[in-house]
Write a protein that holds these residues in place. Structure first.
Motif, short mmCIF file in Angstrom:
data_model
loop_
_atom_site.label_atom_id
_atom_site.label_comp_id
_atom_site.label_asym_id
_atom_site.label_seq_id
_atom_site.Cartn_x
_atom_site.Cartn_y
_atom_site.Cartn_z
N ASP A 59 80.26 23.00 23.10
CA ASP A 59 79.95 21.74 22.42
C ASP A 59 78.66 21.09 22.91
OD1 ASP A 59 82.17 21.96 20.82
OD2 ASP A 59 83.45 20.80 22.16
N ARG A 61 74.71 20.64 23.36
CA ARG A 61 73.56 21.01 22.53
C ARG A 61 73.03 22.35 23.01
NH1 ARG A 61 70.32 15.36 22.17
NH2 ARG A 61 71.76 14.34 20.75
N TRP A 62 72.59 23.15 22.06
CA TRP A 62 72.16 24.51 22.37
C TRP A 62 71.10 24.54 23.47
CZ3 TRP A 62 67.57 27.21 22.19
CH2 TRP A 62 67.66 28.58 22.35
N TRP A 128 75.93 14.74 25.80
CA TRP A 128 75.05 15.49 24.91
C TRP A 128 75.80 16.63 24.24
CZ3 TRP A 128 70.62 15.92 28.97
CH2 TRP A 128 69.91 14.72 29.00
N THR A 129 76.41 16.35 23.14
CA THR A 129 77.14 17.38 22.41
C THR A 129 76.41 17.70 21.13
OG1 THR A 129 78.52 15.79 21.27
CG2 THR A 129 79.35 16.65 23.36
N SER A 130 76.81 18.81 20.55
CA SER A 130 76.16 19.25 19.31
C SER A 130 76.68 18.51 18.09
CB SER A 130 76.36 20.76 19.14
OG SER A 130 77.73 21.06 19.02
#
Length: 132
Positions: A59, A61-62, A128-130
């Motif tokens: 989850d 961010r890439w 910081w999740t997608s």
């Protein structure tokens, strides 16, 4: 540069270290080997941590996930390479009756792990999740 080439040769032919000076007390050689193994365990933990961040935190961010994973993997690889190089240098120094080599690598390792830890703290605090 010549010493580095000799060191790398000894990585693959450790029996050649016997050509250097006199055999030290076996306790010192065994302590050097235990130190090598401790560095290898540290390297394996860092590599495992790099894979864990990538696989178990989907989850994130890439860019954040990949950045932290690559940082841990790179520091783990450097730690493994440094382990064998340090073993060779210490073994050679003991056989020659010289001072053991001084290394800045523990500082580099500490900074690398510390930076990833700070990044993880920021991820936890800022979430910081997608957005999935």
């Amino acid at each position: 540069m010549i010493d580095f080439v000799k060191d790398v040769r000894l990585w693959f032919a450790p029996q050649r270290v016997r050509d250097e000076g006199e055999t030290p007390d076996y306790r010192f050689s065994l302590a050097n080997e235990r130190t090598f193994l401790a560095w290898i365990r540290t390297a394996l933990a860092l590599v495992g941590g790099g894979f864990a961040v990538d696989q178990f935190l989907p989850d994130l961010r890439w860019g954040v996930r990949v950045g932290m994973s690559l940082a841990l993997l790179a520091v783990g690889a450097a730690c493994a390479l440094r382990a064998v190089n340090h073993w060779v240098k210490c073994e050679r120094a003991m056989r020659r009756g010289e001072d053991l080599p001084i290394s800045r690598f523990p500082v580099v390792l500490s900074l690398g792990v510390g930076l990833v830890a700070v990044a993880m703290v920021l991820v936890v605090l800022l979430g910081w999740t997608s957005g999935r």
